[in-house]
Design a protein around this motif. Structure first.
Motif, PDB file in Angstrom:
ATOM      1  N   GLY A  58      -4.775   8.891 -11.826  1.00  0.00           N
ATOM      2  CA  GLY A  58      -5.414   7.951 -12.310  1.00  0.00           C
ATOM      3  C   GLY A  58      -5.137   6.402 -11.470  1.00  0.00           C
ATOM      4  O   GLY A  58      -5.948   5.877 -11.289  1.00  0.00           O
ATOM      5  N   ASN A  59      -4.094   6.427 -10.762  1.00  0.00           N
ATOM      6  CA  ASN A  59      -3.635   5.611  -9.708  1.00  0.00           C
ATOM      7  C   ASN A  59      -3.298   6.248  -8.500  1.00  0.00           C
ATOM      8  O   ASN A  59      -2.600   7.455  -8.384  1.00  0.00           O
ATOM      9  N   GLN A  60      -3.517   5.455  -7.483  1.00  0.00           N
ATOM     10  CA  GLN A  60      -2.937   5.822  -6.254  1.00  0.00           C
ATOM     11  C   GLN A  60      -1.660   4.874  -5.645  1.00  0.00           C
ATOM     12  O   GLN A  60      -1.875   3.883  -5.711  1.00  0.00           O
ATOM     13  N   MET A  61      -0.543   5.481  -5.128  1.00  0.00           N
ATOM     14  CA  MET A  61       0.487   4.527  -4.659  1.00  0.00           C
ATOM     15  C   MET A  61       0.744   4.498  -3.224  1.00  0.00           C
ATOM     16  O   MET A  61       0.271   5.614  -2.550  1.00  0.00           O
ATOM     17  N   TRP A  62       0.821   3.513  -2.703  1.00  0.00           N
ATOM     18  CA  TRP A  62       1.129   3.079  -1.466  1.00  0.00           C
ATOM     19  C   TRP A  62       2.531   2.560  -1.344  1.00  0.00           C
ATOM     20  O   TRP A  62       2.808   1.423  -1.733  1.00  0.00           O
ATOM     21  N   ARG A  63       3.432   2.859  -0.338  1.00  0.00           N
ATOM     22  CA  ARG A  63       4.579   2.195  -0.001  1.00  0.00           C
ATOM     23  C   ARG A  63       4.076   0.930   0.717  1.00  0.00           C
ATOM     24  O   ARG A  63       3.592   0.968   1.755  1.00  0.00           O
ATOM     25  N   LEU A  64       5.035   0.016   0.535  1.00  0.00           N
ATOM     26  CA  LEU A  64       4.797  -1.612   0.995  1.00  0.00           C
ATOM     27  C   LEU A  64       6.280  -1.761   1.582  1.00  0.00           C
ATOM     28  O   LEU A  64       7.065  -2.296   0.715  1.00  0.00           O
TER      29      LEU A  64
END
Length: 298
Positions: A37-43
């Motif tokens: 449902g959501n995509q995650m990116w490390r920041l």
């Protein structure tokens, strides 16, 4: 290209940050595997960007934005907490949120070796979470409800994946949960979707809880099901002793819900083996192991 087909890349994430939160745009960006449902990116080292992808509405992200800052300060494990809001734009017509990063390895890619510690940790976390929710807290027709309101979902999972040899035993566990008395207390905060991809582990034990998109006010049995779904065999009794707030009816409901969640994991594994969207091949064995714990009562 429709909204759901927009390719989310590191360049897109950086462009959005540059437009709306330029002070963060210089941090390193790297994709986090998984997510539907959501995509995650490390920041950088301490943050993450949660990008709405397949979720048809922003409701879940907006709910996390509203309530996680309220809940996080009193929870004994790290949870992702929103720190910046990204609004829909011409570049990306959906919501996105910068959140704190919860370090650790998702349990569906890791393991728990310190079972007693994990049982105590989970019990403490749920005791802190399961307090009476305010009147304006979100509710759900899919999570936090009595098992008797989940018959269609259970039957779908059951028919799709239950081996014939254990079908009667699984059905008996579910029927007992459906027959159990309803939750008589006030609706409490529940995570709602505790499964191995939504908790993280480190040093052999639970170290964080993530993905609160299903959180709502409801029956705590939904989270108590995690005693079978997350914890290794032999620790369920310790968990319930430490939690100390569950009566016999709650445990019966939780056991049935654990069976349903196990079947869901098995179905996602089956879908993954077939190459279907959203499928997770490695979830199949995880779900079957959880189901075995349910049937053995451990």
């Amino acid at each position: 290209m429709t909204d759901t087909e927009i390719e989310i890349t590191a360049d897109l994430v950086r462009d959005l940050l540059q437009e709306q939160h330029p002070d963060l745009a210089g941090l390193a960006i790297r994709e986090v595997a998984g997510g539907w449902g959501n995509q995650m990116w490390r920041l950088g080292d301490e943050l993450a960007v949660r990008m709405q992808r397949m979720d048809p509405t922003p409701e879940l992200q907006l709910k996390e934005r509203r309530w996680l800052p309220v809940l996080a300060p009193r929870l004994p494990l790290p949870v992702p907490t929103p720190v910046r809001f990204g609004e829909p734009s011409e570049r990306f017509p959906k919501h996105w949120t910068v959140m704190t990063w919860v370090p650790g390895e998702p349990l569906d890619h890791g393991s728990i070796s310190r079972g007693d510690h994990a049982a105590d940790t989970l019990a403490g976390f749920l005791r802190a979470l399961h307090v009476e929710a305010p009147a304006e807290a979100p509710t759900s027709s899919d999570f936090g409800v009595h098992p008797k309101k989940c018959m269609d979902g259970f039957d779908h999972f059951f028919q799709a994946v239950v081996p014939d040899g254990i079908a009667d035993d699984v059905r008996a566990v579910w029927d007992d949960a459906v027959a159990a008395p309803e939750w008589e207390g006030p609706p409490v905060w529940v995570h709602g979707d505790l499964h191995p991809a939504n908790v993280v582990v480190s040093d052999g034990t639970l170290s964080g809880v993530i993905d609160f998109g299903a959180m709502c006010a409801g029956d705590p049995a939904w989270d108590l099901a995690a005693a079978w779904v997350l914890l290794p065999a032999g620790t369920t009794s310790r968990f319930f002793d430490m939690y100390a707030l569950a009566d016999g009816a709650a445990i019966r409901r939780a056991c049935g819900l654990a069976a349903m969640k196990s079947l869901f994991l098995m179905l996602m594994g089956q879908n993954g083996e077939r190459g279907l969207p959203g499928g997770k091949p490695h979830w199949g064995p995880v779900g079957r192991a959880a189901l075995d714990r349910v049937l053995k009562g451990v």
